[in-house]
Design a protein around this motif. Structure first.
Motif, PDB file in Angstrom:
ATOM      1  N   PRO A 181     -14.225 -35.788  20.936  1.00 17.31           N
ATOM      2  CA  PRO A 181     -14.800 -36.104  19.630  1.00 17.31           C
ATOM      3  C   PRO A 181     -15.269 -34.843  18.922  1.00 17.31           C
ATOM      4  O   PRO A 181     -15.461 -33.803  19.557  1.00 17.31           O
ATOM      5  CB  PRO A 181     -15.986 -36.992  19.990  1.00 17.31           C
ATOM      6  N   VAL A 182     -15.440 -34.936  17.620  1.00 18.88           N
ATOM      7  CA  VAL A 182     -16.110 -33.884  16.852  1.00 18.88           C
ATOM      8  C   VAL A 182     -17.538 -34.386  16.613  1.00 18.88           C
ATOM      9  O   VAL A 182     -17.730 -35.417  15.965  1.00 18.88           O
ATOM     10  CB  VAL A 182     -15.395 -33.597  15.527  1.00 18.88           C
ATOM     11  N   LEU A 183     -18.515 -33.702  17.167  1.00 16.65           N
ATOM     12  CA  LEU A 183     -19.900 -34.173  17.149  1.00 16.65           C
ATOM     13  C   LEU A 183     -20.606 -33.757  15.866  1.00 16.65           C
ATOM     14  O   LEU A 183     -20.709 -32.563  15.565  1.00 16.65           O
ATOM     15  CB  LEU A 183     -20.662 -33.613  18.350  1.00 16.65           C
ATOM     16  N   PRO A 184     -21.103 -34.728  15.107  1.00 14.80           N
ATOM     17  CA  PRO A 184     -21.847 -34.398  13.883  1.00 14.80           C
ATOM     18  C   PRO A 184     -23.002 -33.438  14.168  1.00 14.80           C
ATOM     19  O   PRO A 184     -23.722 -33.590  15.156  1.00 14.80           O
ATOM     20  CB  PRO A 184     -22.366 -35.768  13.417  1.00 14.80           C
ATOM     21  N   PHE A 185     -23.130 -32.438  13.317  1.00 17.04           N
ATOM     22  CA  PHE A 185     -24.214 -31.454  13.361  1.00 17.04           C
ATOM     23  C   PHE A 185     -24.140 -30.509  14.567  1.00 17.04           C
ATOM     24  O   PHE A 185     -25.009 -29.665  14.746  1.00 17.04           O
ATOM     25  CB  PHE A 185     -25.595 -32.133  13.354  1.00 17.04           C
ATOM     26  N   ILE A 186     -23.105 -30.659  15.414  1.00 15.82           N
ATOM     27  CA  ILE A 186     -23.016 -29.831  16.622  1.00 15.82           C
ATOM     28  C   ILE A 186     -21.696 -29.051  16.677  1.00 15.82           C
ATOM     29  O   ILE A 186     -21.693 -27.833  16.838  1.00 15.82           O
ATOM     30  CB  ILE A 186     -23.174 -30.689  17.896  1.00 15.82           C
ATOM     31  N   TRP A 211      -9.954 -36.260  15.918  1.00 13.98           N
ATOM     32  CA  TRP A 211     -10.749 -37.376  15.419  1.00 13.98           C
ATOM     33  C   TRP A 211     -12.120 -36.826  15.052  1.00 13.98           C
ATOM     34  O   TRP A 211     -12.832 -36.306  15.920  1.00 13.98           O
ATOM     35  CB  TRP A 211     -10.877 -38.492  16.455  1.00 13.98           C
ATOM     36  N   PHE A 212     -12.492 -36.911  13.785  1.00 12.67           N
ATOM     37  CA  PHE A 212     -13.686 -36.247  13.286  1.00 12.67           C
ATOM     38  C   PHE A 212     -14.912 -37.164  13.315  1.00 12.67           C
ATOM     39  O   PHE A 212     -15.428 -37.589  12.291  1.00 12.67           O
ATOM     40  CB  PHE A 212     -13.421 -35.695  11.881  1.00 12.67           C
ATOM     41  N   GLY A 213     -15.344 -37.434  14.503  1.00 11.68           N
ATOM     42  CA  GLY A 213     -16.509 -38.275  14.697  1.00 11.68           C
ATOM     43  C   GLY A 213     -16.672 -38.594  16.163  1.00 11.68           C
ATOM     44  O   GLY A 213     -16.028 -37.987  17.034  1.00 11.68           O
ATOM     45  N   MET A 214     -17.557 -39.539  16.451  1.00  9.82           N
ATOM     46  CA  MET A 214     -17.816 -39.955  17.822  1.00  9.82           C
ATOM     47  C   MET A 214     -18.249 -41.407  17.832  1.00  9.82           C
ATOM     48  O   MET A 214     -18.579 -41.981  16.788  1.00  9.82           O
ATOM     49  CB  MET A 214     -18.925 -39.093  18.442  1.00  9.82           C
ATOM     50  N   THR A 215     -18.232 -42.033  19.012  1.00 11.29           N
ATOM     51  CA  THR A 215     -18.815 -43.352  19.174  1.00 11.29           C
ATOM     52  C   THR A 215     -20.261 -43.174  19.622  1.00 11.29           C
ATOM     53  O   THR A 215     -20.630 -42.144  20.183  1.00 11.29           O
ATOM     54  CB  THR A 215     -18.052 -44.185  20.212  1.00 11.29           C
ATOM     55  N   LEU A 216     -21.060 -44.186  19.379  1.00  8.29           N
ATOM     56  CA  LEU A 216     -22.469 -44.103  19.751  1.00  8.29           C
ATOM     57  C   LEU A 216     -22.984 -45.526  19.937  1.00  8.29           C
ATOM     58  O   LEU A 216     -23.535 -46.130  19.025  1.00  8.29           O
ATOM     59  CB  LEU A 216     -23.263 -43.379  18.659  1.00  8.29           C
ATOM     60  N   ARG A 217     -22.782 -46.038  21.144  1.00  6.60           N
ATOM     61  CA  ARG A 217     -23.204 -47.421  21.381  1.00  6.60           C
ATOM     62  C   ARG A 217     -24.104 -47.523  22.609  1.00  6.60           C
ATOM     63  O   ARG A 217     -24.347 -46.531  23.296  1.00  6.60           O
ATOM     64  CB  ARG A 217     -21.986 -48.332  21.498  1.00  6.60           C
ATOM     65  N   GLU A 218     -24.577 -48.710  22.859  1.00  4.51           N
ATOM     66  CA  GLU A 218     -25.572 -48.925  23.905  1.00  4.51           C
ATOM     67  C   GLU A 218     -25.134 -48.320  25.236  1.00  4.51           C
ATOM     68  O   GLU A 218     -24.013 -48.488  25.673  1.00  4.51           O
ATOM     69  CB  GLU A 218     -25.830 -50.427  24.080  1.00  4.51           C
ATOM     70  N   GLY A 219     -26.028 -47.666  25.902  1.00  2.71           N
ATOM     71  CA  GLY A 219     -25.716 -47.006  27.168  1.00  2.71           C
ATOM     72  C   GLY A 219     -25.301 -45.573  26.925  1.00  2.71           C
ATOM     73  O   GLY A 219     -25.940 -44.631  27.415  1.00  2.71           O
ATOM     74  N   GLN A 220     -24.254 -45.387  26.171  1.00  2.00           N
ATOM     75  CA  GLN A 220     -23.809 -44.052  25.769  1.00  2.00           C
ATOM     76  C   GLN A 220     -24.869 -43.384  24.895  1.00  2.00           C
ATOM     77  O   GLN A 220     -25.180 -42.203  25.062  1.00  2.00           O
ATOM     78  CB  GLN A 220     -22.493 -44.158  25.005  1.00  2.00           C
ATOM     79  N   ARG A 221     -25.428 -44.140  23.949  1.00  2.00           N
ATOM     80  CA  ARG A 221     -26.378 -43.598  22.979  1.00  2.00           C
ATOM     81  C   ARG A 221     -27.599 -42.995  23.673  1.00  2.00           C
ATOM     82  O   ARG A 221     -28.024 -41.884  23.358  1.00  2.00           O
ATOM     83  CB  ARG A 221     -26.814 -44.695  22.004  1.00  2.00           C
ATOM     84  N   GLU A 222     -28.160 -43.721  24.639  1.00  2.00           N
ATOM     85  CA  GLU A 222     -29.358 -43.259  25.328  1.00  2.00           C
ATOM     86  C   GLU A 222     -29.092 -41.985  26.127  1.00  2.00           C
ATOM     87  O   GLU A 222     -29.915 -41.062  26.150  1.00  2.00           O
ATOM     88  CB  GLU A 222     -29.894 -44.364  26.254  1.00  2.00           C
ATOM     89  N   GLY A 248     -19.353 -46.386  15.186  1.00  2.00           N
ATOM     90  CA  GLY A 248     -18.524 -45.229  14.866  1.00  2.00           C
ATOM     91  C   GLY A 248     -19.276 -44.274  13.951  1.00  2.00           C
ATOM     92  O   GLY A 248     -19.789 -44.691  12.913  1.00  2.00           O
ATOM     93  N   CYS A 249     -19.376 -43.016  14.337  1.00  2.00           N
ATOM     94  CA  CYS A 249     -20.150 -42.032  13.570  1.00  2.00           C
ATOM     95  C   CYS A 249     -19.241 -40.901  13.107  1.00  2.00           C
ATOM     96  O   CYS A 249     -18.978 -39.943  13.853  1.00  2.00           O
ATOM     97  CB  CYS A 249     -21.282 -41.470  14.420  1.00  2.00           C
ATOM     98  N   ALA A 250     -18.743 -40.996  11.892  1.00  2.00           N
ATOM     99  CA  ALA A 250     -17.902 -39.944  11.336  1.00  2.00           C
ATOM    100  C   ALA A 250     -18.766 -38.754  10.948  1.00  2.00           C
ATOM    101  O   ALA A 250     -19.929 -38.908  10.581  1.00  2.00           O
ATOM    102  CB  ALA A 250     -17.137 -40.450  10.117  1.00  2.00           C
ATOM    103  N   VAL A 251     -18.207 -37.545  11.016  1.00  2.95           N
ATOM    104  CA  VAL A 251     -18.960 -36.365  10.605  1.00  2.95           C
ATOM    105  C   VAL A 251     -19.247 -36.464   9.105  1.00  2.95           C
ATOM    106  O   VAL A 251     -18.473 -37.071   8.348  1.00  2.95           O
ATOM    107  CB  VAL A 251     -18.193 -35.059  10.932  1.00  2.95           C
ATOM    108  N   PRO A 252     -20.362 -35.884   8.635  1.00  2.00           N
ATOM    109  CA  PRO A 252     -20.759 -36.044   7.226  1.00  2.00           C
ATOM    110  C   PRO A 252     -19.694 -35.628   6.218  1.00  2.00           C
ATOM    111  O   PRO A 252     -19.520 -36.292   5.199  1.00  2.00           O
ATOM    112  CB  PRO A 252     -21.999 -35.157   7.123  1.00  2.00           C
TER     113      PRO A 252
END
Length: 293
Positions: A181-186, A211-222, A248-252
């Motif tokens: 993934p491409v991590l927003p702000f990182i 793919w310009f973003g990442m997933t961020l869901r329960e378990g992974q998010r924490e 789904g968290c696309a980069v800004p």
């Protein structure tokens, strides 16, 4: 101490895969040792309670020997979706190598997705499978080894991955990069994207998929947020403000970054898609086929 489990099946059917061209998916292990802070496989929906505890599917090769000949359609077997087939434990137990030997024997195509430079150990088998079709996609999220050591703490450095890709390419293996993934702000800086594309070209890779973003869901998010806290306490709050509980968290600046990626790839003549194995319907031998006399 190694933990072993019994698998019920080894090859799951992939209905449609326009990105990677897979027909079947194979996981030889449960869990992963690389400890990437963003790993989607830690999501609660997958039902793996302790993802850092590696479990070896000890009957995997036996199942594979039975399942491959039963497939009516010869299609690409993918590995690396839920864990890395070349994490450190593979050096000892060699489950991936044994599986590749079975795949080579039955002349099935394969697509390996990995961060592990250990993949170069199996160049001999991959050369054999390449007579049918073999692809190795190396995940690169940053060109900066120091940053990689934070977000992918137990994986080989990005530099080692580029070196592995060069060896694979030099030996005629169809090799590419997964810029994801491409991590927003990182990792969403323009220079990082350009540098990954540039170094991929130098390494002789033949495609790069982004793919310009990442997933961020329960378990992974924490787990991800704990990783952010160890490095920068402000980042977690920035993610919460920007994405909340989005899956789904696309980069800004997605469109701008993709435009830069496309322009750089086009300039270096590096394809943004990979070529797939062309599936063949297995021929069924009827009672009237062949000479039974």
């Amino acid at each position: 101490m190694l933990e072993t489990i019994q698998a019920k099946t080894m090859l799951s059917t992939v209905k449609k895969d326009p990105m990677f061209g897979l027909r079947y998916n194979m996981n030889l292990y449960r869990g992963c040792q690389h400890g990437c802070i963003y790993c989607d496989s830690r999501s609660t929906c997958y039902g793996i309670k302790n993802f850092s505890q590696i479990q070896i599917k000890e009957n995997a090769i036996e199942l594979l020997e039975k399942e491959i000949p039963s497939k009516r359609t010869k299609g690409t077997i993918g590995t690396g979706a839920m864990n890395d087939p070349y994490m450190p434990i593979e050096k000892e137990v060699q489950m991936t190598r044994k599986a590749l030997e079975v795949i080579a024997k039955h002349r099935f195509p394969v697509h390996i997705m990995t961060k592990g430079d250990l993949v170069t150990r199996d160049i001999d088998i991959l050369e054999d499978i390449s007579k049918t079709y073999a692809a190795v996609s190396m995940t690169i999220t940053t060109a900066d080894d120091q940053l990689a050591s934070w977000i992918e703490p137990h994986a080989p450095s990005s530099s080692k991955r580029f070196e592995a890709m060069e060896r694979l390419s030099r030996n005629g293996i169809y090799t590419g990069v997964l810029l994801m993934p491409v991590l927003p702000f990182i990792t969403d800086q323009e220079e990082n994207i350009r540098e990954i594309v540039r170094r991929s070209k130098i390494a002789g890779t033949q495609y790069i998929i982004a793919w310009f973003g990442m997933t961020l869901r329960e378990g992974q998010r924490e787990y991800f947020y704990r990783g952010l806290d160890r490095q920068d306490l402000k980042l977690k709050e920035k993610y919460k403000r920007t994405y909340g509980y989005a899956y789904g968290c696309a980069v800004p600046e997605y469109k701008k970054l993709y435009s830069i990626f496309k322009e750089t790839c086009d300039k270096l003549r590096l394809p943004r898609k990979m070529r797939f194995y062309q599936e063949e319907a297995s021929k069924q031998m009827s009672f009237f086929d062949g000479d039974f006399l």
